[in-house]
Design a protein around this motif. Structure first.
Motif, PDB file in Angstrom:
ATOM      1  N   THR A  79     -17.670   3.147   1.448  1.00 54.26           N
ATOM      2  CA  THR A  79     -16.845   3.408   0.265  1.00 54.26           C
ATOM      3  C   THR A  79     -15.365   3.135   0.514  1.00 54.26           C
ATOM      4  O   THR A  79     -14.542   3.366  -0.372  1.00 54.26           O
ATOM      5  N   GLY A  80     -15.022   2.673   1.703  1.00 48.76           N
ATOM      6  CA  GLY A  80     -13.624   2.405   2.021  1.00 48.76           C
ATOM      7  C   GLY A  80     -13.035   1.333   1.123  1.00 48.76           C
ATOM      8  O   GLY A  80     -13.741   0.448   0.643  1.00 48.76           O
ATOM      9  N   ARG A  81     -11.720   1.393   0.928  1.00 45.64           N
ATOM     10  CA  ARG A  81     -11.068   0.508  -0.036  1.00 45.64           C
ATOM     11  C   ARG A  81     -10.221  -0.574   0.622  1.00 45.64           C
ATOM     12  O   ARG A  81      -9.514  -1.312  -0.053  1.00 45.64           O
ATOM     13  N   VAL A  82     -10.256  -0.627   1.950  1.00 43.33           N
ATOM     14  CA  VAL A  82      -9.361  -1.574   2.612  1.00 43.33           C
ATOM     15  C   VAL A  82     -10.105  -2.536   3.549  1.00 43.33           C
ATOM     16  O   VAL A  82      -9.492  -3.188   4.388  1.00 43.33           O
ATOM     17  N   GLY A  83     -11.403  -2.616   3.401  1.00 43.86           N
ATOM     18  CA  GLY A  83     -12.158  -3.574   4.219  1.00 43.86           C
ATOM     19  C   GLY A  83     -12.324  -3.146   5.662  1.00 43.86           C
ATOM     20  O   GLY A  83     -12.660  -3.973   6.522  1.00 43.86           O
ATOM     21  N   ILE A 343      -5.756  -3.951  -7.994  1.00 45.01           N
ATOM     22  CA  ILE A 343      -5.434  -3.651  -6.601  1.00 45.01           C
ATOM     23  C   ILE A 343      -5.058  -2.175  -6.602  1.00 45.01           C
ATOM     24  O   ILE A 343      -4.122  -1.770  -7.293  1.00 45.01           O
ATOM     25  N   ALA A 344      -5.833  -1.381  -5.874  1.00 45.47           N
ATOM     26  CA  ALA A 344      -5.613   0.067  -5.885  1.00 45.47           C
ATOM     27  C   ALA A 344      -4.950   0.470  -4.581  1.00 45.47           C
ATOM     28  O   ALA A 344      -5.595   0.485  -3.540  1.00 45.47           O
ATOM     29  N   GLU A 345      -3.669   0.759  -4.633  1.00 49.67           N
ATOM     30  CA  GLU A 345      -2.966   1.174  -3.420  1.00 49.67           C
ATOM     31  C   GLU A 345      -2.705   2.660  -3.433  1.00 49.67           C
ATOM     32  O   GLU A 345      -2.837   3.315  -4.461  1.00 49.67           O
ATOM     33  N   VAL A 385      -1.391   3.708  -6.890  1.00 48.87           N
ATOM     34  CA  VAL A 385      -0.737   2.664  -7.676  1.00 48.87           C
ATOM     35  C   VAL A 385      -1.791   1.596  -7.979  1.00 48.87           C
ATOM     36  O   VAL A 385      -2.284   0.943  -7.062  1.00 48.87           O
ATOM     37  N   ASN A 386      -2.148   1.465  -9.238  1.00 46.25           N
ATOM     38  CA  ASN A 386      -3.135   0.448  -9.618  1.00 46.25           C
ATOM     39  C   ASN A 386      -2.429  -0.743 -10.264  1.00 46.25           C
ATOM     40  O   ASN A 386      -1.817  -0.606 -11.322  1.00 46.25           O
ATOM     41  N   GLY A 420      -1.568   6.797   2.291  1.00 42.91           N
ATOM     42  CA  GLY A 420      -1.745   8.236   2.460  1.00 42.91           C
ATOM     43  C   GLY A 420      -3.194   8.603   2.697  1.00 42.91           C
ATOM     44  O   GLY A 420      -3.493   9.667   3.220  1.00 42.91           O
ATOM     45  N   GLU A 421      -4.107   7.725   2.302  1.00 45.13           N
ATOM     46  CA  GLU A 421      -5.530   8.075   2.381  1.00 45.13           C
ATOM     47  C   GLU A 421      -6.440   6.941   2.818  1.00 45.13           C
ATOM     48  O   GLU A 421      -7.410   7.158   3.524  1.00 45.13           O
ATOM     49  N   HIS A 422      -6.191   5.727   2.331  1.00 47.36           N
ATOM     50  CA  HIS A 422      -7.184   4.667   2.477  1.00 47.36           C
ATOM     51  C   HIS A 422      -7.196   4.024   3.859  1.00 47.36           C
ATOM     52  O   HIS A 422      -8.196   3.421   4.248  1.00 47.36           O
TER      53      HIS A 422
END
Lengths: 463, 463
Positions: A79-83, A343-345, A385-386, A420-422
């Protein structure tokens, strides 16, 4: 020339198939495809996927992998968002999903012992049966695993009161390259003997070893919970409201904010949200504690918010609490009505810089002709930030990536962090040197080499 | 042959006197004597004491020290109990007490930025002026420094609710050997970029570098506090009581226990303690929160305790709260009425093992003809074990050290740790391999070498 193999030899394949019999070793492209990506847009095919049932297999695997210089990518629910779980250099993906037992919930020791593949909300449910609480709750809590949460030091909504995953891990069992088993910490709630290897492992993103067992600290389950959604005429008064709340002595379990553009998107998606139509910013609080304590905090919190004239305030408990949170849950589907790609940062800044960060993020989006939604964990200064765009239009993709770059620079300039999280994984790898100093990176590389001298663990990623 | 110098040369002395003018460089035995010891019985004379006023001097000092292979012992208030600040191999003591400013308390960011030499209770008082709370409270809070607290990962009474020092440190500025300045973390409450060097530094006991600035997280000051002292007919029912409290959903800020021998000592010292004469074990709780919340928790807690038939229950708030804690504060002076010398250990065990640990510690004392007092932080399983003896009678000293050794073995056998708070320093150095595995020690040594390749930082100590 790469130090890693270019592909698996037939001897490699035989070794893996022997160690992981039957379906536990996957070598076909169609079998491996689901293990090639995570929740980012990144993708790379592994050479093999293995599914260990226990630690012993992992020990043998990592003895072999260290000798063969074989890249190893540990993976749980992806489920990670950064590969970060993507096998970008090829190699072997190790899925820990067959190690999915909660081994023990001990109400007296106030700990849970779990394998890494357990879904975090299932761990929480198991604890709840003993009236115990494991507070960290990343947004992915119902689909992500505790092993993944530990690897990424997952944050979540309630970090403002309870801290992040790091603050709840008491002990770890891991296997290091070479097959060495490392046990750190334990069931004691306090331990100051030696350097803190346990917390060094938390957030190390699969770059030090494979976590095979996790001991977490638990606390008594709070008796009551209540949520409150407040609308404000603008972002500044919402942030004033949050300041007033903290100043009043209330420590909410969650303190979320949503900007004008986010609210507009949710409204346009047609959601029935309990918020005044005139609200151009919103705060969402959750309070947890005893019935009486929560009631008192609601009174304090409401009084504090009233000092900055909110345009609406809605409260909910029990079944009604869900309704209060509908606005927050509606953001993600609503965002895709603006544009099909995001892009969800997840930058994080000192709390005083949130307004500046949001306004500048909007301006950055505007300069590139893009809509930028800001919302997230105000209590931690952690802003999602999307950047909405159309992934099929190359100029928009380019603009979105430029905006992302500028937003990372903004976060660092404001004394914050690019994540902060991803984490940083693949998608932010190139931005890491913008935040970390050369000395930090040198120390991290040196520490990593102590655990993983041949750099086989999750190579090719940022920190 | 030692890699360190055998003494200071006149060139060394000149360098130090130039860098630290006037009284900031101490070279006389009488001037250095106060810097030779801490709160343990260990003592060793340094070759020089320097008192930097700021980071730049420390940078230059550590450039020089690294070149000269000069042992460096960082020191703040010297309240440590294990000889960790004692310059056991000779070298230079660096007192950070002239760096004693709270640089900033920021209510919006919810952080404090402080120099290391600030006394922790003064930092707390400064925060309190802004209605903000820095919760960690080691027993030494009024005499120990925040730098020392960070270096040792200080625990304290309220760790059961709020965690230990580690959980509150957001960022650090340190100087490493060679004079390199390391800045980690910052004012963001969340940050997952890179390995967690900040928390690696917390509890590293001066073995990685010198901390020059600390950023801590703050929370709103709780509105109310109330304490409750309950007496029980025996240790087991007191522990049953504590279980019932946690099971009832109450998370106290503090949960202390005192055994029969401790209570007897306090009573014999003539203290007027609000506890039934028949009590042979006691629990001491502190609750913090809103007025209403605390009142509700007191009701829950009292109901839970009543289920195990306490022999007395006394509650106190405001000025009366102090009276409730008099029994706890009376322990140390009372203990010295038993015997003039104590070995004060601080093992920690899983909470379920506290009864066993206490009973076996008593038996170990008995076998050696010594009185052993057990009390401490039940909520964390952190037991202060005081082995009372007469330091002038060699056979008693020998017996006390044998008992200490057996108590450490006991802690490890019960799945615990030889130190929950104090660290290992000199007095426990030889016991560290009983707890840590060879792999852990190898990794720690390797990590230390990344920061301090010539091992000049606090050499000669356990982890």
């Amino acid at each position: 020339m790469s130090k890693y193999p270019k592909q698996l030899t037939s001897a490699h394949k035989r070794f893996l198939a022997d160690l992981f019999p039957g379906e536990d070793c996957i070598l076909t492209p169609e079998g491996m495809a689901p293990f090639s990506a995570d929740a980012s847009l990144e993708r790379a095919m592994p050479w093999a996927v293995v599914r260990p049932k226990g630690r012993e297999q992992i020990e043998e695997l990592l003895r072999w992998a260290d000798t063969e210089r074989m890249p190893i990518y540990t993976r749980a629910r992806g489920t990670g968002r950064v590969g970060n779980a993507v096998p970008s250099l090829g190699g072997v993906v190790v899925s820990v999903l067959k190690m999915d037992s909660v081994l023990e919930v001990d109400p007296v020791d106030s700990v849970a012992v779990t394998q890494p593949g357990v879904i975090t909300s299932e761990l929480q449910a198991e604890c709840a049966r003993h009236n115990l609480y494991y507070p960290p709750d990343p947004a992915s809590v119902k689909i992500s695993s505790i092993g993944g949460n530990v690897s990424t030091c997952a944050g979540g909504l309630k970090a403002v009161k309870y801290g992040v995953t790091r603050d709840w891990v008491l002990g770890l069992e891991s296997v290091l390259p070479g097959g060495r088993v490392l046990r750190t910490g334990g069931r004691s709630h306090k331990d100051v003997v030696g350097l803190d290897l346990t917390r060094l492992f938390v957030g190390s993103n699969g770059k030090l070893g494979i976590i095979t067992e996790v001991i977490v600290k638990l606390i008594p389950m709070p008796e009551a919970s209540i949520s409150l959604l407040a609308g404000f005429s603008n972002l500044h008064s919402s942030l004033e409201g949050a300041r007033a709340v903290f100043q009043s002595g209330v420590l909410p379990a969650a303190c979320e904010f949503m900007d004008r553009i986010t609210l507009q998107a949710v409204r346009e998606a047609g959601g029935d949200i309990p918020l005044a139509a005139s609200a151009e910013a919103a705060l969402l609080f959750k309070l947890e504690g005893t019935e009486e304590g929560v009631a008192a905090e609601v009174r304090q919190l409401s009084a504090a918010l009233k000092s900055v004239n909110p345009v609406s305030m809605e409260m909910g408990r029990g079944a009604e609490e869900e309704r209060i949170w509908s606005v927050r849950r509606g953001i993600s589907p609503a965002a895709f009505r603006i544009k099909p790609t995001k892009i969800a940062e997840d930058i994080s800044v000192p709390r005083s810089q949130v307004a500046t960060a949001v306004e500048r993020a909007h301006a950055i989006g505007g300069n590139h002709g893009l809509t930028v939604l800001c919302f997230g964990h105000l209590g931690d200064g952690n802003i999602h930030v999307n950047i909405m765009h159309d992934g099929d239009i190359p100029s928009e993709v380019e603009a979105a990536h430029k905006a992302k770059n500028e937003i990372f620079r903004l976060a660092v300039d404001l004394g914050g962090t690019i994540s902060g999280e991803h984490g940083t994984g693949l998608t932010k790898a190139s931005f890491v040197p913008k935040q970390l100093t050369a000395l930090e990176m040198e120390l991290m590389a040196s520490i990593k080499a102590s655990f993983d001298p041949h750099a086989i663990m999750n190579p090719g990623k940022g920190w």
